[in-house]
Scaffold this motif. Structure first.
Motif, PDB file in Angstrom:
ATOM      1  N   LEU A 195       0.861  -1.187   0.000  1.00 46.71           N
ATOM      2  CA  LEU A 195       0.000   0.000   0.000  1.00 46.71           C
ATOM      3  C   LEU A 195       0.894   1.233   0.000  1.00 46.71           C
ATOM      4  CD1 LEU A 195      -2.388  -1.197   2.850  1.00 46.71           C
ATOM      5  CD2 LEU A 195      -2.739  -1.443   0.383  1.00 46.71           C
ATOM      6  N   VAL A 196       0.628   2.189  -0.881  1.00 47.61           N
ATOM      7  CA  VAL A 196       1.479   3.372  -0.996  1.00 47.61           C
ATOM      8  C   VAL A 196       0.632   4.629  -0.926  1.00 47.61           C
ATOM      9  CG1 VAL A 196       3.148   4.620  -2.424  1.00 47.61           C
ATOM     10  CG2 VAL A 196       3.138   2.125  -2.429  1.00 47.61           C
ATOM     11  N   GLY A 197       0.999   5.531  -0.028  1.00 53.33           N
ATOM     12  CA  GLY A 197       0.372   6.846   0.080  1.00 53.33           C
ATOM     13  C   GLY A 197       1.431   7.912  -0.134  1.00 53.33           C
ATOM     14  N   GLN A 198       1.016   9.058  -0.635  1.00 65.18           N
ATOM     15  CA  GLN A 198       1.951  10.131  -0.977  1.00 65.18           C
ATOM     16  C   GLN A 198       1.563  11.411  -0.254  1.00 65.18           C
ATOM     17  OE1 GLN A 198       4.660  10.135  -3.306  1.00 65.18           O
ATOM     18  NE2 GLN A 198       5.019  12.159  -2.488  1.00 65.18           N
ATOM     19  N   CYS A 199       2.529  12.052   0.377  1.00 62.06           N
ATOM     20  CA  CYS A 199       2.307  13.379   0.947  1.00 62.06           C
ATOM     21  C   CYS A 199       2.589  14.401  -0.146  1.00 62.06           C
ATOM     22  CB  CYS A 199       3.218  13.619   2.149  1.00 62.06           C
ATOM     23  SG  CYS A 199       2.871  12.501   3.513  1.00 62.06           S
ATOM     24  N   ASP A 200       1.807  15.448  -0.185  1.00 58.06           N
ATOM     25  CA  ASP A 200       1.882  16.438  -1.264  1.00 58.06           C
ATOM     26  C   ASP A 200       2.976  17.474  -1.018  1.00 58.06           C
ATOM     27  OD1 ASP A 200      -0.369  15.288  -2.533  1.00 58.06           O
ATOM     28  OD2 ASP A 200      -1.669  16.365  -1.157  1.00 58.06           O
ATOM     29  N   SER A 201       3.619  17.877  -2.093  1.00 57.58           N
ATOM     30  CA  SER A 201       4.637  18.924  -1.998  1.00 57.58           C
ATOM     31  C   SER A 201       4.026  20.275  -2.341  1.00 57.58           C
ATOM     32  CB  SER A 201       5.815  18.609  -2.920  1.00 57.58           C
ATOM     33  OG  SER A 201       5.361  18.546  -4.258  1.00 57.58           O
ATOM     34  N   LEU A 202       2.841  20.513  -1.838  1.00 58.09           N
ATOM     35  CA  LEU A 202       2.142  21.775  -2.036  1.00 58.09           C
ATOM     36  C   LEU A 202       2.277  22.620  -0.778  1.00 58.09           C
ATOM     37  CD1 LEU A 202      -1.144  20.246  -3.476  1.00 58.09           C
ATOM     38  CD2 LEU A 202       0.746  21.220  -4.778  1.00 58.09           C
ATOM     39  N   ALA A 203       2.080  23.926  -0.899  1.00 59.97           N
ATOM     40  CA  ALA A 203       2.120  24.785   0.283  1.00 59.97           C
ATOM     41  C   ALA A 203       1.088  24.308   1.296  1.00 59.97           C
ATOM     42  CB  ALA A 203       1.857  26.241  -0.106  1.00 59.97           C
ATOM     43  N   THR A 204      -0.065  23.910   0.815  1.00 56.85           N
ATOM     44  CA  THR A 204      -1.101  23.326   1.663  1.00 56.85           C
ATOM     45  C   THR A 204      -1.455  21.968   1.069  1.00 56.85           C
ATOM     46  OG1 THR A 204      -1.986  25.513   2.148  1.00 56.85           O
ATOM     47  CG2 THR A 204      -3.393  23.633   2.644  1.00 56.85           C
ATOM     48  N   GLY A 205      -0.967  20.906   1.683  1.00 59.51           N
ATOM     49  CA  GLY A 205      -1.219  19.563   1.182  1.00 59.51           C
ATOM     50  C   GLY A 205      -2.649  19.130   1.439  1.00 59.51           C
ATOM     51  N   ARG A 206      -3.066  18.085   0.742  1.00 55.02           N
ATOM     52  CA  ARG A 206      -4.399  17.523   0.960  1.00 55.02           C
ATOM     53  C   ARG A 206      -4.498  17.007   2.382  1.00 55.02           C
ATOM     54  NH1 ARG A 206      -4.544  12.514  -2.378  1.00 55.02           N
ATOM     55  NH2 ARG A 206      -2.363  12.577  -1.811  1.00 55.02           N
ATOM     56  N   PRO A 207      -5.550  17.367   3.093  1.00 51.94           N
ATOM     57  CA  PRO A 207      -5.744  16.765   4.409  1.00 51.94           C
ATOM     58  C   PRO A 207      -5.916  15.256   4.258  1.00 51.94           C
ATOM     59  CG  PRO A 207      -7.186  18.659   4.131  1.00 51.94           C
ATOM     60  CD  PRO A 207      -6.560  18.369   2.799  1.00 51.94           C
ATOM     61  N   LEU A 208      -5.178  14.499   5.021  1.00 52.97           N
ATOM     62  CA  LEU A 208      -5.224  13.041   4.994  1.00 52.97           C
ATOM     63  C   LEU A 208      -4.918  12.491   3.599  1.00 52.97           C
ATOM     64  CD1 LEU A 208      -8.313  12.647   7.311  1.00 52.97           C
ATOM     65  CD2 LEU A 208      -5.955  12.047   7.883  1.00 52.97           C
ATOM     66  N   GLY A 209      -3.988  13.133   2.905  1.00 52.10           N
ATOM     67  CA  GLY A 209      -3.622  12.709   1.552  1.00 52.10           C
ATOM     68  C   GLY A 209      -3.176  11.259   1.453  1.00 52.10           C
ATOM     69  N   PRO A 210      -2.220  10.797   2.279  1.00 53.72           N
ATOM     70  CA  PRO A 210      -1.782   9.411   2.154  1.00 53.72           C
ATOM     71  C   PRO A 210      -2.906   8.387   2.361  1.00 53.72           C
ATOM     72  CG  PRO A 210      -0.144  10.665   3.343  1.00 53.72           C
ATOM     73  CD  PRO A 210      -1.351  11.562   3.179  1.00 53.72           C
ATOM     74  N   PRO A 211      -3.763   8.531   3.393  1.00 56.06           N
ATOM     75  CA  PRO A 211      -4.870   7.572   3.507  1.00 56.06           C
ATOM     76  C   PRO A 211      -5.831   7.643   2.320  1.00 56.06           C
ATOM     77  CG  PRO A 211      -4.518   8.644   5.613  1.00 56.06           C
ATOM     78  CD  PRO A 211      -3.668   9.361   4.597  1.00 56.06           C
ATOM     79  N   ARG A 212      -6.041   8.820   1.769  1.00 53.13           N
ATOM     80  CA  ARG A 212      -6.913   8.949   0.589  1.00 53.13           C
ATOM     81  C   ARG A 212      -6.338   8.184  -0.599  1.00 53.13           C
ATOM     82  NH1 ARG A 212     -10.700  13.192   1.235  1.00 53.13           N
ATOM     83  NH2 ARG A 212     -10.210  14.483   3.046  1.00 53.13           N
ATOM     84  N   ASP A 213      -5.019   8.145  -0.708  1.00 50.24           N
ATOM     85  CA  ASP A 213      -4.372   7.436  -1.814  1.00 50.24           C
ATOM     86  C   ASP A 213      -4.599   5.929  -1.751  1.00 50.24           C
ATOM     87  OD1 ASP A 213      -3.391   9.838  -2.753  1.00 50.24           O
ATOM     88  OD2 ASP A 213      -1.365   9.531  -1.959  1.00 50.24           O
ATOM     89  N   LEU A 214      -4.960   5.420  -0.592  1.00 48.73           N
ATOM     90  CA  LEU A 214      -5.139   3.980  -0.419  1.00 48.73           C
ATOM     91  C   LEU A 214      -6.487   3.487  -0.929  1.00 48.73           C
ATOM     92  CD1 LEU A 214      -3.623   3.583   3.151  1.00 48.73           C
ATOM     93  CD2 LEU A 214      -2.475   3.366   0.938  1.00 48.73           C
ATOM     94  N   VAL A 215      -7.416   4.409  -1.202  1.00 50.83           N
ATOM     95  CA  VAL A 215      -8.746   4.029  -1.692  1.00 50.83           C
ATOM     96  C   VAL A 215      -8.579   3.190  -2.955  1.00 50.83           C
ATOM     97  CG1 VAL A 215     -10.923   4.906  -2.625  1.00 50.83           C
ATOM     98  CG2 VAL A 215      -9.863   6.012  -0.648  1.00 50.83           C
ATOM     99  N   GLY A 216      -9.258   2.080  -2.995  1.00 43.15           N
ATOM    100  CA  GLY A 216      -9.139   1.150  -4.116  1.00 43.15           C
ATOM    101  C   GLY A 216      -8.219  -0.013  -3.805  1.00 43.15           C
ATOM    102  N   SER A 217      -7.395   0.143  -2.764  1.00 43.09           N
ATOM    103  CA  SER A 217      -6.471  -0.920  -2.361  1.00 43.09           C
ATOM    104  C   SER A 217      -6.789  -1.452  -0.975  1.00 43.09           C
ATOM    105  CB  SER A 217      -5.029  -0.398  -2.352  1.00 43.09           C
ATOM    106  OG  SER A 217      -4.667   0.066  -3.618  1.00 43.09           O
ATOM    107  N   VAL A 218      -7.753  -0.830  -0.314  1.00 43.85           N
ATOM    108  CA  VAL A 218      -8.093  -1.196   1.066  1.00 43.85           C
ATOM    109  C   VAL A 218      -9.600  -1.436   1.184  1.00 43.85           C
ATOM    110  CG1 VAL A 218      -6.137   0.034   2.073  1.00 43.85           C
ATOM    111  CG2 VAL A 218      -8.302   1.229   1.734  1.00 43.85           C
ATOM    112  N   GLY A 219     -10.010  -1.909   2.345  1.00 51.81           N
ATOM    113  CA  GLY A 219     -11.418  -2.172   2.594  1.00 51.81           C
ATOM    114  C   GLY A 219     -12.260  -0.902   2.639  1.00 51.81           C
ATOM    115  N   ALA A 220     -13.554  -1.102   2.582  1.00 47.99           N
ATOM    116  CA  ALA A 220     -14.499   0.016   2.519  1.00 47.99           C
ATOM    117  C   ALA A 220     -14.424   0.927   3.739  1.00 47.99           C
ATOM    118  CB  ALA A 220     -15.916  -0.521   2.355  1.00 47.99           C
TER     119      ALA A 220
END
Length: 127
Positions: A40-65
């Motif tokens: 499972l791979v999640g990515q933190c954003d290199s933006l001034a304001t990253g997506r809140p909970l970006g890495p867990p959001r990246d897991l959608v489709g690879s994890v349970g509901a």
């Protein structure tokens, strides 16, 4: 990595300069993992304001509901933390969770990933 997949859950921090190959190394382990293990791979954003909970959001489709819903429902990092650990502990096979660029993580993502080590039989890593 092998120790972790043998049931001794652990956290690994992979450090190095930009471009040195950390991301390539992160994606190399599948051949080292036991059959059925999930990567499972999640990515933190290199933006001034990253997506809140970006890495867990990246897991959608690879994890349970349950985990897939938790970041978008309330965005509560404690709920995400609970469902993340339940996901890592709940499967019949080991899971390896990589969170890339954790130094760029938003506060909610940090909260969701801290507190206690991964469940036995599963592993987690940050790069």
């Amino acid at each position: 990595m092998r120790d972790a997949t043998d049931g001794a859950g652990s956290v690994v921090l992979l450090l190095g300069k930009a471009g040195i190959g950390k991301s390539s190394l992160v994606r190399a382990p599948p051949g080292l993992l036991p059959p059925g293990a999930r990567l499972l791979v999640g990515q933190c954003d290199s933006l001034a304001t990253g997506r809140p909970l970006g890495p867990p959001r990246d897991l959608v489709g690879s994890v349970g509901a349950e985990l897939a819903r938790s970041p978008r429902d309330a965005g509560d990092p404690h709920r995400v933390h609970e469902t993340l650990h339940a996901e890592l502990a709940g499967g019949p096979h080991s899971a390896v969770l990589f969170v890339e660029d954790v130094h760029l993580a938003d506060e909610a993502s940090l909260e969701a990933h801290r507190c206690r080590p991964p469940a036995p039989g599963n592993t987690s890593a940050s790069a």
